[in-house]
Design a protein around this motif. Structure first.
Motif, short mmCIF file in Angstrom:
data_model
loop_
_atom_site.label_atom_id
_atom_site.label_comp_id
_atom_site.label_asym_id
_atom_site.label_seq_id
_atom_site.Cartn_x
_atom_site.Cartn_y
_atom_site.Cartn_z
N VAL A 57 0.84 -1.21 0.00
CA VAL A 57 0.00 0.00 0.00
C VAL A 57 0.87 1.25 0.00
O VAL A 57 0.63 2.21 -0.75
CB VAL A 57 -0.96 0.02 1.21
CG1 VAL A 57 -1.77 1.30 1.22
CG2 VAL A 57 -1.86 -1.19 1.19
N ARG A 58 1.93 1.27 0.84
CA ARG A 58 2.82 2.44 0.89
C ARG A 58 3.44 2.69 -0.48
O ARG A 58 3.53 3.83 -0.93
CB ARG A 58 3.93 2.22 1.91
CG ARG A 58 3.44 2.07 3.31
CD ARG A 58 3.85 3.23 4.21
NE ARG A 58 2.97 3.28 5.36
CZ ARG A 58 3.06 2.44 6.39
NH1 ARG A 58 3.99 1.50 6.40
NH2 ARG A 58 2.22 2.55 7.39
N THR A 59 3.86 1.61 -1.13
CA THR A 59 4.47 1.73 -2.46
C THR A 59 3.48 2.34 -3.44
O THR A 59 3.80 3.29 -4.15
CB THR A 59 4.94 0.35 -2.95
OG1 THR A 59 5.94 -0.13 -2.05
CG2 THR A 59 5.52 0.41 -4.35
N ALA A 60 2.27 1.81 -3.46
CA ALA A 60 1.24 2.33 -4.36
C ALA A 60 0.94 3.79 -4.05
O ALA A 60 0.75 4.62 -4.95
CB ALA A 60 -0.03 1.48 -4.25
N GLU A 61 0.94 4.11 -2.75
CA GLU A 61 0.65 5.48 -2.32
C GLU A 61 1.74 6.44 -2.80
O GLU A 61 1.45 7.52 -3.32
CB GLU A 61 0.53 5.50 -0.79
CG GLU A 61 0.08 6.84 -0.24
CD GLU A 61 -0.08 6.81 1.28
OE1 GLU A 61 0.17 5.76 1.90
OE2 GLU A 61 -0.46 7.86 1.82
N MET A 62 3.01 6.04 -2.65
CA MET A 62 4.11 6.90 -3.09
C MET A 62 4.05 7.14 -4.60
O MET A 62 4.44 8.18 -5.09
CB MET A 62 5.47 6.27 -2.76
CG MET A 62 5.78 6.17 -1.29
SD MET A 62 5.62 7.73 -0.44
CE MET A 62 4.99 7.15 1.12
N MET A 63 3.57 6.14 -5.33
CA MET A 63 3.51 6.24 -6.79
C MET A 63 2.20 6.84 -7.28
O MET A 63 1.94 6.85 -8.49
CB MET A 63 3.69 4.84 -7.41
CG MET A 63 5.02 4.18 -7.13
SD MET A 63 6.41 5.16 -7.71
CE MET A 63 6.35 4.84 -9.47
N ASP A 64 1.35 7.29 -6.37
CA ASP A 64 0.04 7.85 -6.71
C ASP A 64 -0.81 6.87 -7.52
O ASP A 64 -1.56 7.27 -8.42
CB ASP A 64 0.18 9.17 -7.50
CG ASP A 64 0.99 10.21 -6.74
OD1 ASP A 64 0.72 10.38 -5.54
OD2 ASP A 64 1.87 10.86 -7.35
N MET A 65 -0.68 5.58 -7.23
CA MET A 65 -1.46 4.58 -7.96
C MET A 65 -2.91 4.58 -7.49
O MET A 65 -3.21 4.97 -6.36
CB MET A 65 -0.83 3.21 -7.78
CG MET A 65 0.50 3.10 -8.54
SD MET A 65 1.35 1.56 -8.21
CE MET A 65 1.92 1.15 -9.85
N LYS A 66 -3.81 4.17 -8.38
CA LYS A 66 -5.23 4.28 -8.10
C LYS A 66 -5.84 3.02 -7.49
O LYS A 66 -6.88 3.08 -6.83
CB LYS A 66 -6.00 4.60 -9.40
CG LYS A 66 -5.58 5.90 -10.05
CD LYS A 66 -5.97 7.09 -9.19
CE LYS A 66 -5.26 8.34 -9.68
NZ LYS A 66 -5.19 9.37 -8.65
N ALA A 67 -5.24 1.86 -7.80
CA ALA A 67 -5.84 0.61 -7.33
C ALA A 67 -4.80 -0.48 -7.20
O ALA A 67 -3.77 -0.46 -7.88
CB ALA A 67 -6.93 0.17 -8.31
#
Ligand SMILES: Nc1ncnc2c1ncn2[C@@H]1O[C@H](COP(=O)(O)OP(=O)(O)OP(=O)(O)O)[C@@H](O)[C@H]1O
Ligand SMILES: [Mg+2]
Lengths: 112, 141
Positions: A57-67
């Motif tokens: 989740v942190r990785t996706a959050e840093m990358m501004d990923m949507k899902a």
């Protein structure tokens, strides 16, 4: 591609509260290694992974990923889902393996 | 926007909260109105550094100074140091244990990513003493 289409193609289960049928993803990245994901720069991206921990989740959050799609039947715990909710990231879970999941989305046009 | 300083302590024991400092920096930068692409570069670079501090160095301290021109990040740890920096900077080079790989790290992409996302990066390290990594991301577009 709308998340609704992703859910249909992967026969995925929706978890958490950040999911929206009409949320749009424009690219996808499939990996179990987070630094590979962090090397991937695309806007409005979707992450597919067989790894289940808070760093996903942190990785996706840093990358501004949507899902995030958790593959191979992995279902994240409530702690992970609520981290994603806080970050506004939709969470899906599919029984399909990573390769098949990526292939299905690619064939339906989810690539640059 | 005037100059702004923040400090984060990185816990080397608890992998589950690794990345929390980077998440907090992201919020700070958003509140300061920094452009999203710049925020992404700075926070991804810091996140890689923060994870390295946890998995390779037992934690440490991160200092960030934000000015109208740049985001200046210092990652300091008292870990084992890096014996061969140019080898460590090679894509795919990793000394991570199987344990760490199971957690999703150890691709050997962290330091190369930090280099890629920053405008300046300098590693100072001494075996047995620790490592300091300085990074700058320019905010002017
Ligand atoms: N703060 C540090 N202290 C000691 N050694 C470090 C530190 N940071 C990196 N290293 C060394 O440099 C190597 C390469 O680091 P890098 O971040 O590129 O890859 P990784 O952390 O092993 O894997 P990844 O970042 O892809 O998950 C590490 O495996 C480790 O040996
Ligand atoms: Mg690393």
């Amino acid at each position: 591609m709308k998340l609704k289409t992703v859910v249909g193609l992967l026969d995925a289960k929706v978890l958490g509260s950040s999911y929206d049928d009409n949320k749009e993803v424009l690219a996808a990245c499939g990996s179990d290694l987070m630094s590979d994901v962090l090397a991937f720069v695309k806007d409005q991206a979707l992450l597919l992974t067989g790894l289940v921990n808070s760093q996903v989740v942190r990785t996706a959050e840093m990358m501004d990923m949507k899902a995030i799609v958790f593959v191979r039947g992995k279902v994240p715990g409530d702690d992970i889902v609520s981290l994603a909710d806080e970050a506004g990231i939709a969470v899906l879970s599919t029984q399909l393996p990573l390769y098949i999941s990526c292939g299905k989305l690619y064939c339906e046009g989810l690539y640059k | 926007m005037s100059s702004f300083k923040v400090q984060y302590t990185v816990d080397g024991e608890d992998f589950s909260i690794a990345g929390d400092a980077s998440r907090k920096l992201k919020k700070v930068l958003q509140n300061l109105g920094v452009a999203p692409q710049i925020i992404r570069k700075a926070t991804v670079a810091m996140y890689e550094g923060e994870i390295n501090m946890v998995i390779h160095a037992d934690g440490g301290v991160i200092d960030v100074e934000i000015t109208p021109e740049k985001i200046h990040i210092f990652l300091r740890d008292k870990g084992p140091g890096i014996p061969n920096v140019s080898l460590a900077m090679t894509e795919g080079y990793s000394t991570a244990s199987d344990n760490v790989r199971e957690l999703g790290f150890g691709a050997g992409m962290g330091l190369p990513n930090m280099q890629k996302y920053t405008d300046y990066m300098n590693i100072t390290t001494e075996v047995g003493v620790g490592t300091t990594i300085e990074m700058i991301v320019n905010t002017a577009v």
